[in-house]
Design a protein around this motif. Structure first.
Motif, PDB file in Angstrom:
ATOM      1  N   GLY A 128       6.114   4.027   5.853  1.00 37.35           N
ATOM      2  CA  GLY A 128       6.192   5.431   6.483  1.00 37.35           C
ATOM      3  C   GLY A 128       4.831   4.925   6.966  1.00 37.35           C
ATOM      4  O   GLY A 128       3.935   3.375   6.509  1.00 37.35           O
ATOM      5  N   ASP A 129       4.176   5.483   7.673  1.00 41.78           N
ATOM      6  CA  ASP A 129       2.718   5.287   8.522  1.00 41.78           C
ATOM      7  C   ASP A 129       1.714   5.952   7.781  1.00 41.78           C
ATOM      8  O   ASP A 129       1.339   7.603   7.366  1.00 41.78           O
ATOM      9  N   LEU A 130       1.312   5.456   7.159  1.00 44.41           N
ATOM     10  CA  LEU A 130       0.211   6.074   5.439  1.00 44.41           C
ATOM     11  C   LEU A 130      -1.340   6.603   6.501  1.00 44.41           C
ATOM     12  O   LEU A 130      -1.908   7.511   5.693  1.00 44.41           O
ATOM     13  N   ASP A 131      -1.728   5.926   8.072  1.00 38.48           N
ATOM     14  CA  ASP A 131      -2.918   6.202   7.712  1.00 38.48           C
ATOM     15  C   ASP A 131      -2.659   6.400   9.807  1.00 38.48           C
ATOM     16  O   ASP A 131      -3.458   6.568  10.386  1.00 38.48           O
ATOM     17  N   ALA A 132      -1.610   7.280   9.912  1.00 30.07           N
ATOM     18  CA  ALA A 132      -1.402   7.748  11.208  1.00 30.07           C
ATOM     19  C   ALA A 132      -2.192   6.578  12.326  1.00 30.07           C
ATOM     20  O   ALA A 132      -2.229   7.200  13.298  1.00 30.07           O
ATOM     21  N   TRP A 176       1.035  -3.102 -10.823  1.00 34.62           N
ATOM     22  CA  TRP A 176       0.490  -3.178  -9.017  1.00 34.62           C
ATOM     23  C   TRP A 176       1.452  -2.663  -7.827  1.00 34.62           C
ATOM     24  O   TRP A 176       2.507  -2.312  -8.168  1.00 34.62           O
ATOM     25  N   VAL A 177       0.908  -1.145  -7.477  1.00 28.63           N
ATOM     26  CA  VAL A 177       1.212  -0.415  -6.237  1.00 28.63           C
ATOM     27  C   VAL A 177       0.238  -1.057  -5.003  1.00 28.63           C
ATOM     28  O   VAL A 177      -0.910  -1.165  -4.657  1.00 28.63           O
ATOM     29  N   TRP A 178       1.070  -1.808  -4.160  1.00 29.31           N
ATOM     30  CA  TRP A 178       1.585  -2.722  -2.833  1.00 29.31           C
ATOM     31  C   TRP A 178       1.451  -1.331  -1.546  1.00 29.31           C
ATOM     32  O   TRP A 178       2.773  -1.136  -1.397  1.00 29.31           O
ATOM     33  N   ALA A 179      -0.062  -1.132  -0.245  1.00 26.26           N
ATOM     34  CA  ALA A 179       1.125  -1.280   0.216  1.00 26.26           C
ATOM     35  C   ALA A 179       0.144  -2.843   2.015  1.00 26.26           C
ATOM     36  O   ALA A 179      -0.939  -2.713   1.674  1.00 26.26           O
ATOM     37  N   GLY A 239       0.980  -3.853   5.308  1.00 26.84           N
ATOM     38  CA  GLY A 239       1.572  -3.220   6.712  1.00 26.84           C
ATOM     39  C   GLY A 239       1.826  -4.554   7.838  1.00 26.84           C
ATOM     40  O   GLY A 239       2.605  -5.798   6.534  1.00 26.84           O
ATOM     41  N   ARG A 240       2.359  -3.880   8.778  1.00 25.96           N
ATOM     42  CA  ARG A 240       3.453  -4.991   9.783  1.00 25.96           C
ATOM     43  C   ARG A 240       3.210  -6.507   9.873  1.00 25.96           C
ATOM     44  O   ARG A 240       4.365  -7.329  10.459  1.00 25.96           O
ATOM     45  N   ASN A 241       1.506  -7.083   9.889  1.00 24.73           N
ATOM     46  CA  ASN A 241       1.426  -8.262   9.837  1.00 24.73           C
ATOM     47  C   ASN A 241       1.168  -9.076   8.623  1.00 24.73           C
ATOM     48  O   ASN A 241       1.432  -9.944   8.557  1.00 24.73           O
ATOM     49  N   GLY A 242       2.367  -8.246   7.973  1.00 23.63           N
ATOM     50  CA  GLY A 242       1.718  -9.223   6.108  1.00 23.63           C
ATOM     51  C   GLY A 242       0.606  -9.200   5.022  1.00 23.63           C
ATOM     52  O   GLY A 242       1.037  -9.337   4.120  1.00 23.63           O
ATOM     53  N   LEU A 243      -0.436  -8.321   5.587  1.00 23.25           N
ATOM     54  CA  LEU A 243      -1.605  -8.450   5.117  1.00 23.25           C
ATOM     55  C   LEU A 243      -1.492  -6.669   4.252  1.00 23.25           C
ATOM     56  O   LEU A 243      -1.056  -6.045   4.359  1.00 23.25           O
ATOM     57  N   PRO A 244      -1.887  -6.532   3.028  1.00 19.98           N
ATOM     58  CA  PRO A 244      -2.610  -5.004   2.332  1.00 19.98           C
ATOM     59  C   PRO A 244      -2.977  -4.147   2.878  1.00 19.98           C
ATOM     60  O   PRO A 244      -3.930  -5.064   4.011  1.00 19.98           O
ATOM     61  N   HIS A 245      -2.883  -3.073   2.961  1.00 21.18           N
ATOM     62  CA  HIS A 245      -3.504  -2.095   4.107  1.00 21.18           C
ATOM     63  C   HIS A 245      -4.854  -2.155   2.883  1.00 21.18           C
ATOM     64  O   HIS A 245      -5.111  -1.870   1.649  1.00 21.18           O
ATOM     65  N   ALA A 246      -5.902  -1.174   3.476  1.00 21.29           N
ATOM     66  CA  ALA A 246      -7.106  -1.740   2.725  1.00 21.29           C
ATOM     67  C   ALA A 246      -6.866  -0.892   1.744  1.00 21.29           C
ATOM     68  O   ALA A 246      -7.027   0.661   1.954  1.00 21.29           O
ATOM     69  N   GLY A 247      -7.872  -1.127   0.956  1.00 21.73           N
ATOM     70  CA  GLY A 247      -7.923  -0.201  -0.888  1.00 21.73           C
ATOM     71  C   GLY A 247      -7.030  -0.752  -1.120  1.00 21.73           C
ATOM     72  O   GLY A 247      -7.291  -0.153  -2.499  1.00 21.73           O
ATOM     73  N   TRP A 248      -5.463  -0.989  -0.981  1.00 19.84           N
ATOM     74  CA  TRP A 248      -4.931  -2.025  -1.601  1.00 19.84           C
ATOM     75  C   TRP A 248      -5.070  -3.337  -1.868  1.00 19.84           C
ATOM     76  O   TRP A 248      -5.193  -4.252  -1.766  1.00 19.84           O
ATOM     77  N   PRO A 249      -4.293  -4.100  -3.444  1.00 23.30           N
ATOM     78  CA  PRO A 249      -3.017  -3.597  -3.899  1.00 23.30           C
ATOM     79  C   PRO A 249      -4.345  -2.093  -4.743  1.00 23.30           C
ATOM     80  O   PRO A 249      -5.151  -2.442  -5.772  1.00 23.30           O
ATOM     81  N   GLY A 289       5.878  11.366   0.456  1.00 24.34           N
ATOM     82  CA  GLY A 289       5.069  12.647   0.344  1.00 24.34           C
ATOM     83  C   GLY A 289       3.960  12.975   0.980  1.00 24.34           C
ATOM     84  O   GLY A 289       2.918  12.765   0.006  1.00 24.34           O
ATOM     85  N   ASP A 290       3.673  14.523   2.148  1.00 24.04           N
ATOM     86  CA  ASP A 290       2.914  15.199   2.286  1.00 24.04           C
ATOM     87  C   ASP A 290       2.076  15.890   1.368  1.00 24.04           C
ATOM     88  O   ASP A 290       3.193  17.649   0.903  1.00 24.04           O
ATOM     89  N   LEU A 291       1.368  15.984  -0.497  1.00 17.98           N
ATOM     90  CA  LEU A 291       1.244  17.097  -1.034  1.00 17.98           C
ATOM     91  C   LEU A 291       0.108  17.524  -0.835  1.00 17.98           C
ATOM     92  O   LEU A 291      -0.092  19.212  -0.781  1.00 17.98           O
ATOM     93  N   GLU A 292      -0.541  16.897   0.048  1.00 16.06           N
ATOM     94  CA  GLU A 292      -1.578  17.830   0.736  1.00 16.06           C
ATOM     95  C   GLU A 292      -2.199  18.496   1.982  1.00 16.06           C
ATOM     96  O   GLU A 292      -2.880  19.693   2.021  1.00 16.06           O
ATOM     97  N   GLY A 293      -0.659  18.177   2.694  1.00 19.88           N
ATOM     98  CA  GLY A 293      -0.677  19.459   3.650  1.00 19.88           C
ATOM     99  C   GLY A 293      -1.767  18.526   4.527  1.00 19.88           C
ATOM    100  O   GLY A 293      -2.030  19.552   5.847  1.00 19.88           O
ATOM    101  N   ASP A 294      -1.712  17.944   4.891  1.00 16.76           N
ATOM    102  CA  ASP A 294      -2.987  17.269   5.583  1.00 16.76           C
ATOM    103  C   ASP A 294      -1.686  16.134   6.576  1.00 16.76           C
ATOM    104  O   ASP A 294      -2.918  16.189   7.675  1.00 16.76           O
ATOM    105  N   GLY A 295      -1.211  16.165   6.629  1.00 15.25           N
ATOM    106  CA  GLY A 295      -0.524  15.263   7.590  1.00 15.25           C
ATOM    107  C   GLY A 295       0.663  13.998   6.863  1.00 15.25           C
ATOM    108  O   GLY A 295       0.838  13.028   7.507  1.00 15.25           O
ATOM    109  N   ASP A 296      -1.113  13.212   5.715  1.00 12.85           N
ATOM    110  CA  ASP A 296      -0.804  12.271   5.541  1.00 12.85           C
ATOM    111  C   ASP A 296       0.105  11.711   4.293  1.00 12.85           C
ATOM    112  O   ASP A 296      -0.204  12.937   3.369  1.00 12.85           O
ATOM    113  N   PRO A 297       0.905  11.323   4.048  1.00 15.31           N
ATOM    114  CA  PRO A 297       1.641  10.961   3.064  1.00 15.31           C
ATOM    115  C   PRO A 297       1.425  10.557   1.994  1.00 15.31           C
ATOM    116  O   PRO A 297       0.037   9.485   1.994  1.00 15.31           O
TER     117      PRO A 297
END
Length: 242
Positions: A64-68, A82-85, A87-97, A111-119
């Protein structure tokens, strides 16, 4: 043309088999040759892949697109917690793991729990906690939530799922605990009224995750699939009043 015979799971060619022509006779092992590597790789990966976290990935990743930003991330949990996110370039997303401090063996969900459009990233651990993690890596308000009786009871060993169960335009999270109890948490991490519930066959808990289905006359039920020693099993548990 000789056909490759592959060793299961490794993809390594261990022999090449030559098909027999009509009317051609010979010993069954005729056509076997020396093992040799294929002329080219069986799979090709984009730059930066495959990604190796250095640990086992027991569950299924989520995408999913975490950061829109228009580019999807791949999210998964490793057995050591460990939970990893990535990116499509094979590099960890900022703030992860992120390290959860407890073993994880189930799949993650988005899932978007906070209703802000970001999962949010949703995952259960073997201590009996359900985590909801914002794209920034911070926990969502009210999370992690804890299964009643945790950590003395067996933890969460299957995938969590999320949906608007009662049509109030807010997302609920469903998790199944290792002894066969299903619990529904609200978007804020609070346990919904009437939950958890025990499902049939608690000595053989579900291990295939939780899905959702809409059924008559109205409302949404949680369907938790499991497997007994002899056959599959599906158990339905509805939200109160549906």
């Amino acid at each position: 043309m000789a056909l490759p015979f592959l060793r299961p799971r490794t993809g390594r060619v261990i022999a090449r088999l030559r098909p027999l022509r009509m009317g051609e006779a010979g010993p069954l092992d005729q056509g076997l040759g020396e093992a040799r590597p294929p002329a080219r790789p069986l799979l090709s990966s984009p730059p930066g892949w495959p990604f190796r976290p250095g640990d086992e990935i027991p569950g299924t990743p989520a995408v999913g697109d975490l950061d829109a930003d228009g580019s999807p991330e791949i999210v998964f949990a490793t057995r050591s917690g460990w939970v990893w996110a990535v990116g499509r370039n094979g590099l960890p997303h900022a703030g992860w793991p992120l390290f959860l401090g407890e073993e994880c063996v189930g799949s993650v969900a988005l899932g978007d729990l906070e209703g802000d459009g970001d999962p949010e990233v949703l995952v259960g651990d073997r201590r009996g906690r359900v985590h909801a993690i914002r794209p920034s890596g911070a926990s969502a308000a009210g999370w992690p939530a804890e299964f009643p009786g945790a950590p003395e009871i067996p933890g969460i060993e299957s995938a969590v799922a999320c949906a608007d169960l009662d049509r109030d335009r807010k997302t609920e999270v469903v998790a199944c605990q290792g002894e066969g109890r299903v619990c529904v948490f609200g978007f804020d991490g609070r346990i919904r009224a009437g939950w958890p519930v025990a499902i049939a066959g608690a000595d053989d808990p579900p291990n295939a995750g939780t899905v959702f289905a809409r059924g008559p006359p109205s409302g949404i039920s949680t369907a938790t699939a499991g497997r007994t020693s002899s056959s599959p099993r599906t158990t339905i548990a509805s939200m109160p009043g549906t």
